[in-house]
Write a protein that holds these residues in place. Structure first.
Motif, PDB file in Angstrom:
ATOM      1  N   GLN A   1       0.820  -1.205   0.000  1.00 23.37           N
ATOM      2  CA  GLN A   1       0.000   0.000   0.000  1.00 23.37           C
ATOM      3  C   GLN A   1       0.854   1.255   0.000  1.00 23.37           C
ATOM      4  OE1 GLN A   1      -2.286   1.319   3.614  1.00 23.37           O
ATOM      5  NE2 GLN A   1      -4.049   0.924   2.275  1.00 23.37           N
ATOM      6  N   TRP A   2       0.487   2.192  -0.897  1.00 18.90           N
ATOM      7  CA  TRP A   2       1.088   3.520  -0.939  1.00 18.90           C
ATOM      8  C   TRP A   2       0.193   4.493  -0.183  1.00 18.90           C
ATOM      9  CZ3 TRP A   2       5.822   4.644  -2.748  1.00 18.90           C
ATOM     10  CH2 TRP A   2       6.404   3.803  -3.699  1.00 18.90           C
ATOM     11  N   VAL A   3       0.794   5.393   0.592  1.00 25.93           N
ATOM     12  CA  VAL A   3       0.056   6.485   1.223  1.00 25.93           C
ATOM     13  C   VAL A   3       0.913   7.745   1.136  1.00 25.93           C
ATOM     14  CG1 VAL A   3      -1.279   5.040   2.814  1.00 25.93           C
ATOM     15  CG2 VAL A   3       0.958   5.955   3.530  1.00 25.93           C
ATOM     16  N   GLN A   4       0.254   8.885   1.236  1.00 21.73           N
ATOM     17  CA  GLN A   4       0.955  10.160   1.221  1.00 21.73           C
ATOM     18  C   GLN A   4       1.489  10.453   2.621  1.00 21.73           C
ATOM     19  OE1 GLN A   4       1.068  11.360  -1.773  1.00 21.73           O
ATOM     20  NE2 GLN A   4       2.140  13.296  -1.493  1.00 21.73           N
ATOM     21  N   MET A   5       2.739  10.833   2.706  1.00 24.42           N
ATOM     22  CA  MET A   5       3.308  11.221   3.985  1.00 24.42           C
ATOM     23  C   MET A   5       2.924  12.664   4.284  1.00 24.42           C
ATOM     24  SD  MET A   5       7.311  11.150   5.100  1.00 24.42           S
ATOM     25  CE  MET A   5       7.918  12.085   6.505  1.00 24.42           C
ATOM     26  N   PRO A   6       2.338  12.936   5.443  1.00 23.04           N
ATOM     27  CA  PRO A   6       1.962  14.327   5.760  1.00 23.04           C
ATOM     28  C   PRO A   6       3.199  15.166   6.038  1.00 23.04           C
ATOM     29  CG  PRO A   6       1.580  12.913   7.654  1.00 23.04           C
ATOM     30  CD  PRO A   6       2.012  12.008   6.539  1.00 23.04           C
ATOM     31  N   MET A   7       3.317  16.296   5.336  1.00 22.49           N
ATOM     32  CA  MET A   7       4.451  17.196   5.546  1.00 22.49           C
ATOM     33  C   MET A   7       3.940  18.502   6.147  1.00 22.49           C
ATOM     34  SD  MET A   7       6.935  15.305   4.594  1.00 22.49           S
ATOM     35  CE  MET A   7       8.314  16.444   4.629  1.00 22.49           C
ATOM     36  N   PRO A   8       4.704  19.127   7.031  1.00 21.50           N
ATOM     37  CA  PRO A   8       4.219  20.336   7.721  1.00 21.50           C
ATOM     38  C   PRO A   8       4.062  21.550   6.822  1.00 21.50           C
ATOM     39  CG  PRO A   8       6.503  19.870   8.301  1.00 21.50           C
ATOM     40  CD  PRO A   8       6.018  18.690   7.533  1.00 21.50           C
ATOM     41  N   SER A   9       4.771  21.583   5.692  1.00 17.88           N
ATOM     42  CA  SER A   9       4.643  22.708   4.767  1.00 17.88           C
ATOM     43  C   SER A   9       5.260  22.301   3.441  1.00 17.88           C
ATOM     44  CB  SER A   9       5.357  23.951   5.329  1.00 17.88           C
ATOM     45  OG  SER A   9       6.753  23.737   5.409  1.00 17.88           O
ATOM     46  N   THR A  10       5.178  23.204   2.459  1.00 13.56           N
ATOM     47  CA  THR A  10       5.825  22.945   1.174  1.00 13.56           C
ATOM     48  C   THR A  10       7.279  23.392   1.227  1.00 13.56           C
ATOM     49  OG1 THR A  10       5.123  25.095   0.337  1.00 13.56           O
ATOM     50  CG2 THR A  10       3.662  23.218  -0.083  1.00 13.56           C
ATOM     51  N   GLY A  11       8.072  22.852   0.335  1.00 12.67           N
ATOM     52  CA  GLY A  11       9.495  23.174   0.295  1.00 12.67           C
ATOM     53  C   GLY A  11      10.294  21.932  -0.023  1.00 12.67           C
ATOM     54  N   THR A  12      11.524  21.897   0.441  1.00  8.04           N
ATOM     55  CA  THR A  12      12.395  20.744   0.258  1.00  8.04           C
ATOM     56  C   THR A  12      12.209  19.788   1.426  1.00  8.04           C
ATOM     57  OG1 THR A  12      14.024  22.100  -0.899  1.00  8.04           O
ATOM     58  CG2 THR A  12      14.776  19.986  -0.050  1.00  8.04           C
TER      59      THR A  12
ATOM     60  N   ARG B   1      11.911  30.582   5.546  1.00  8.88           N
ATOM     61  CA  ARG B   1      11.648  30.160   6.910  1.00  8.88           C
ATOM     62  C   ARG B   1      12.659  29.080   7.317  1.00  8.88           C
ATOM     63  NH1 ARG B   1       8.896  33.955   7.143  1.00  8.88           N
ATOM     64  NH2 ARG B   1       6.726  34.210   7.816  1.00  8.88           N
ATOM     65  N   PRO B   2      13.261  29.208   8.497  1.00  7.58           N
ATOM     66  CA  PRO B   2      14.144  28.126   8.980  1.00  7.58           C
ATOM     67  C   PRO B   2      13.330  26.874   9.259  1.00  7.58           C
ATOM     68  CG  PRO B   2      13.779  29.763  10.693  1.00  7.58           C
ATOM     69  CD  PRO B   2      13.156  30.322   9.451  1.00  7.58           C
ATOM     70  N   GLU B   3      13.964  25.730   9.071  1.00  7.71           N
ATOM     71  CA  GLU B   3      13.249  24.471   9.229  1.00  7.71           C
ATOM     72  C   GLU B   3      12.973  24.145  10.690  1.00  7.71           C
ATOM     73  OE1 GLU B   3      17.666  23.551   8.517  1.00  7.71           O
ATOM     74  OE2 GLU B   3      16.111  24.728   7.507  1.00  7.71           O
ATOM     75  N   THR B   4      11.895  23.425  10.908  1.00 10.90           N
ATOM     76  CA  THR B   4      11.572  22.822  12.192  1.00 10.90           C
ATOM     77  C   THR B   4      11.749  21.315  12.041  1.00 10.90           C
ATOM     78  OG1 THR B   4       9.987  24.562  12.723  1.00 10.90           O
ATOM     79  CG2 THR B   4       9.778  22.495  13.935  1.00 10.90           C
ATOM     80  N   VAL B   5      12.387  20.684  13.008  1.00  8.52           N
ATOM     81  CA  VAL B   5      12.709  19.261  12.914  1.00  8.52           C
ATOM     82  C   VAL B   5      11.672  18.444  13.667  1.00  8.52           C
ATOM     83  CG1 VAL B   5      14.434  17.485  13.419  1.00  8.52           C
ATOM     84  CG2 VAL B   5      15.165  19.765  12.667  1.00  8.52           C
ATOM     85  N   TYR B   6      11.189  17.384  13.015  1.00  9.17           N
ATOM     86  CA  TYR B   6      10.198  16.493  13.592  1.00  9.17           C
ATOM     87  C   TYR B   6      10.727  15.060  13.597  1.00  9.17           C
ATOM     88  CZ  TYR B   6       6.998  20.362  12.580  1.00  9.17           C
ATOM     89  OH  TYR B   6       6.398  21.589  12.518  1.00  9.17           O
ATOM     90  N   ASP B   7      10.137  14.246  14.461  1.00 11.89           N
ATOM     91  CA  ASP B   7      10.303  12.798  14.390  1.00 11.89           C
ATOM     92  C   ASP B   7       9.031  12.225  13.793  1.00 11.89           C
ATOM     93  OD1 ASP B   7      12.816  12.833  15.476  1.00 11.89           O
ATOM     94  OD2 ASP B   7      12.128  12.517  17.530  1.00 11.89           O
ATOM     95  N   TYR B   8       9.193  11.366  12.798  1.00 10.56           N
ATOM     96  CA  TYR B   8       8.044  10.814  12.088  1.00 10.56           C
ATOM     97  C   TYR B   8       7.982   9.304  12.261  1.00 10.56           C
ATOM     98  CZ  TYR B   8       4.952   9.440   8.260  1.00 10.56           C
ATOM     99  OH  TYR B   8       3.937   8.899   7.523  1.00 10.56           O
ATOM    100  N   ALA B   9       6.786   8.819  12.631  1.00 14.49           N
ATOM    101  CA  ALA B   9       6.533   7.383  12.776  1.00 14.49           C
ATOM    102  C   ALA B   9       5.644   6.938  11.626  1.00 14.49           C
ATOM    103  CB  ALA B   9       5.868   7.082  14.112  1.00 14.49           C
ATOM    104  N   PRO B  10       6.152   6.190  10.651  1.00 18.79           N
ATOM    105  CA  PRO B  10       5.329   5.807   9.495  1.00 18.79           C
ATOM    106  C   PRO B  10       4.170   4.882   9.854  1.00 18.79           C
ATOM    107  CG  PRO B  10       7.471   4.728   9.418  1.00 18.79           C
ATOM    108  CD  PRO B  10       7.542   5.733  10.508  1.00 18.79           C
ATOM    109  N   GLU B  11       4.291   4.146  10.948  1.00 16.08           N
ATOM    110  CA  GLU B  11       3.199   3.249  11.341  1.00 16.08           C
ATOM    111  C   GLU B  11       1.921   4.030  11.633  1.00 16.08           C
ATOM    112  OE1 GLU B  11       7.101   1.541  13.044  1.00 16.08           O
ATOM    113  OE2 GLU B  11       6.121   3.502  12.863  1.00 16.08           O
ATOM    114  N   THR B  12       2.062   5.179  12.282  1.00 15.12           N
ATOM    115  CA  THR B  12       0.900   5.997  12.647  1.00 15.12           C
ATOM    116  C   THR B  12       0.764   7.232  11.774  1.00 15.12           C
ATOM    117  OG1 THR B  12       2.207   7.247  14.262  1.00 15.12           O
ATOM    118  CG2 THR B  12       1.099   5.235  15.040  1.00 15.12           C
ATOM    119  N   ARG B  13       1.771   7.519  10.956  1.00 16.51           N
ATOM    120  CA  ARG B  13       1.826   8.717  10.113  1.00 16.51           C
ATOM    121  C   ARG B  13       1.719   9.979  10.963  1.00 16.51           C
ATOM    122  NH1 ARG B  13      -2.538   8.615   5.994  1.00 16.51           N
ATOM    123  NH2 ARG B  13      -1.304  10.199   4.926  1.00 16.51           N
ATOM    124  N   LYS B  14       2.348   9.929  12.139  1.00 13.75           N
ATOM    125  CA  LYS B  14       2.326  11.060  13.061  1.00 13.75           C
ATOM    126  C   LYS B  14       3.704  11.711  13.131  1.00 13.75           C
ATOM    127  CE  LYS B  14      -1.971  10.452  14.449  1.00 13.75           C
ATOM    128  NZ  LYS B  14      -3.048  11.422  14.090  1.00 13.75           N
TER     129      LYS B  14
END
Length: 721
Positions: free
Chosen positions: A384-395, A418-431
């Motif tokens: 299964q393919w799903v879209q990864m949620p990104m906080p904004s557009t850019g690189t 805008r300077p980047e904000t760093v997140y931790d992403y869990a693909p299992e929950t897409r959070k």
């Protein structure tokens, strides 16, 4: 009698243009004539290529001294350095290259007060940190920085690449995490410090250069992939894979035989690395490392046009551009891969695939619309393919913490304003959650910045992407200084990123123009190939077209337009100013490929022939002549002001490339504008050392802003009767 005395307020400079205290002596012309397939080409400055000759050393030193006298006296230069430092202090901590092994997190950390990063470890992501290695304390007699660090699979050892004086060729040292002690091993001339550990941590695979001298013409030819076992003499490290050991595999002298493991360590790969992005790749059983000869099996040939591959379970996933210029994802049997019969998993679409990566259980594909990126994730267990949620557009920035054992990603989005904000992403929950390694800071002026993403007509009518960043109070009256930069090579795209250095210019009313000429991959493989070898003129003509658009639409004018190109971008800026000298007030030719016909006679030249061409081929040779800025300098031409920059320790573009270009321009230009050569003796192609970097860029920017008429960089005068 009344008279006016002009007194300069900036350190007692002479009125008018800034001049050095002593004149730069003329550079002797000693013509050498070459004949390329019937075409005679004269080189007046061939003698400058002998960088070990005392006369040549003295010439570079004289140029450096002369340039320093002028740059040191430009009003606003020191203020720029202070601004860089002030913005750097706003980022209270900088983290980089976070790598997880077991429950240990290893990372580079740099404080505002530090010039280079130090190596730390945490037990657990939020546990207390412990300093492991400080490169500034390694040897107090010289300046060191870490080019790379690689923890062993169990996290008990770390291989550290140490760089001296900006040279990218590193010395490998092995550090024991528990004791912080360095082992006896000291392995020189490893490019960037890159290695891959054996699964049991008893040693590692690496490919060293043949010499520690970045100017050695044979330093990176016929290199060998080797195996080092801890405690064994480095001189005894066996040659696992090379042209000498495997004469039947068609390995070229310019290819780097690089070996590395699949994330699950069930396969070992061999990649004949070069500037050609199409993978010349092989695979083998890791057990073969102990045998006299490795039984290699073909994974992909260059004709398969595979850009990257990732193994998950029993399947191998391929990023291929064969028959799909924007890329597609194929899947094949990992044990017996065959790109020709592979199944299409993700067909070519509107987005250009820019990256393929994986974690323990997931595959990720980064797609670009030419500027902004989106991410799709694939779970092979449920197909299964799903879209990864990104906080904004850019690189989109995605880095696995530990691809072999974890699915967690270090994630951020970078934009122009805008300077980047760093997140931790869990693909299992897409959070996504804010990461403990976030480095967010607020900078002055960012709320006042406007971003325009345009497409402008190129010289042949092709629409060329152009990114503009400027203050919202800009008046389009042609009076603003514009800093226009470009690259357009190797299929590398100019993706959005936040630059504190550029913010210093934006906050002074400068318009920043990031061009996307052919030669990058903004529009896929076809865009890349349209600025490659014999089609290279599209690269600098796209750049020129962007400048013409900015002038026509009153963002700036030729009196205020600055052009900049770095490294391979030296072809772009060099040919732009030799083809259209009237379009620019100033140009920065930074560590630049400026003499393309002679690149193969430099240490790093042969490995770049697949990208630009070779003088051994009649068609490609004429293409090299066309992209050779040095050969297109014409006496009696009114050239813009030019600052050429070269690194004496540069292993990528040897210092005589920008040096010869500067010499030719100094002799030819009749505009009266300065042509200077800045020679960095404490820098290579670049350096991590912040203070050296700040000085280097402040010099470049101040010179260009002075010549483009920015009021903060002009010698101030008062009139006295």
């Amino acid at each position: 009698m009344k008279h006016t005395v002009l007194l300069l307020l900036a350190g007692g400079l002479a009125a008018g243009p800034l001049r050095a205290q002593r004149a730069l002596p003329a550079t002797p012309q000693r013509p050498v004539t070459d004949t390329y397939f019937g075409r005679q080409v004269v080189d007046n400055y061939r003698w400058l290529e002998d960088v070990n000759n005392p006369e040549v050393k003295a010439w570079f030193q004289a140029q450096a001294d002369y340039t320093k006298q002028i740059l040191d006296r430009i009003p606003g230069r020191d203020s720029l350095i202070s601004t860089f430092q002030a913005y750097d202090r706003l980022l209270t901590v900088r983290y980089g290259e976070v790598k997880k092994r077991g429950n240990r997190y290893f990372y580079r950390k740099t404080l505002p007060s530090e010039t280079v990063g130090r190596l730390f470890v945490r037990e657990g992501k939020t546990g207390p940190e412990r300093l492991l290695f400080d490169p500034t304390a390694y040897d107090k007699s010289t300046t060191y920085a870490m080019t790379a660090f690689t923890p062993s699979p169990n996290g008990q050892l770390i291989a550290i690449g140490l760089q001296e004086g900006g040279v990218e060729l590193s010395t490998l040292r092995i550090l024991t995490v528990a004791t912080r002690a360095l082992g006896a091993e000291s392995i020189p001339a490893v490019f960037g410090g890159g290695i891959d550990w054996l699964p049991d941590g008893s040693g590692f695979l690496y490919t060293p250069n043949n010499s520690t001298d970045p100017q050695d013409p044979k330093g990176n030819l016929d290199t060998k992939a080797r195996l080092h076992r801890l405690g064994q003499p480095v001189a005894a490290d066996p040659d696992l894979w090379s042209r000498a050991k495997n004469p039947d595999m068609g390995i070229r002298p310019d290819q780097y035989p690089v070996m590395f493991f699949a994330d699950d360590h069930t396969q070992v790969y061999g990649l004949l690395a070069s500037v050609d992005r199409r993978a010349d790749a092989w695979l083998a059983d890791p057990a073969d490392l102990a045998k006299p000869t490795i039984a290699w099996k073909r994974l992909s040939a260059p004709t398969d046009s595979v850009y990257d591959f990732r193994k998950l379970g029993s399947r191998l996933y391929l990023h291929s551009v064969k028959g799909a210029p924007k890329g597609r994802i194929l899947v094949t049997d990992a044990a017996n891969p065959n790109p020709a019969t592979a199944t299409v998993l993700l067909p070519e679409g509107e987005g250009n695939i820019t990256r393929l990566l994986s974690t323990k259980d997931y595959l990720f594909v980064v797609l670009s619309d030419g500027i902004n990126e989106t991410v799709r994730q694939y779970d092979p267990r449920i197909q299964q393919w799903v879209q990864m949620p990104m906080p904004s557009t850019g690189t989109a920035g995605l880095e696995p913490y530990d691809a072999a054992h974890s699915n967690e990603l270090f994630t951020y989005v970078s934009t122009w304003n805008r300077p980047e904000t760093v997140y931790d992403y869990a693909p299992e929950t897409r959070k996504m959650v804010l990461s403990p390694f976030d480095m967010k800071a607020r900078y002055p002026g960012t709320d006042d910045l406007v971003v325009e993403e345009l497409e402008v007509p190129g010289h042949d009518g092709t629409l060329v992407p152009l990114s503009l960043i400027y203050r919202k109070d800009l008046k389009k009256d042609g009076k603003a200084v514009c800093f226009m930069t470009g690259y357009g090579a190797y299929g590398i795209s100019a993706t959005p990123y936040f630059s504190r250095r550029m913010l210093a210019l934006l906050n002074q009313g400068v318009v920043l123009a990031a061009t996307h000429p052919r030669g990058g991959s903004e529009k896929g493989q076809a865009w890349y190939r349209a600025g490659y070898q014999t089609t290279k003129p599209n690269t600098w003509r796209d750049f020129i077209a962007c400048g013409e658009y900015l002038v026509k639409n009153r963002y700036t004018s030729p009196r205020h337009l600055i052009g900049e190109g770095t490294s391979a971008g030296g072809i772009l800026i060099g040919r732009a100013i030799t083809e259209r000298p009237d379009l620019f007030a100033a140009a920065i030719s930074n560590v630049s490929c400026s003499n393309a016909l002679r690149m193969e006679n430099s240490p790093n030249g042969p490995v770049n022939a697949p990208e630009f061409g070779t003088v051994k081929d009649s068609v490609q040779c004429m293409g090299l002549y066309e992209m050779d800025a040095f050969q297109h300098v014409k006496p009696g031409t009114r050239y813009p002001a030019v600052l050429c920059v070269g690194g004496m320790n540069d292993p990528r573009v040897i210092v005589w490339q920008p040096g010869k270009f500067a010499a030719a321009l100094q002799a030819a230009s009749t505009s009266g504008r300065p042509v200077l050569l800045q020679v960095n003796y404490d820098n290579g192609h670049f350096t991590e050392d912040k203070q050296v970097t700040f000085r280097n860029f402040a010099n470049m920017y101040a010179f260009a802003l002075w010549q483009a008429g920015h009021p903060s960089f002009q010698p101030r005068t008062i009139a006295a009767k």
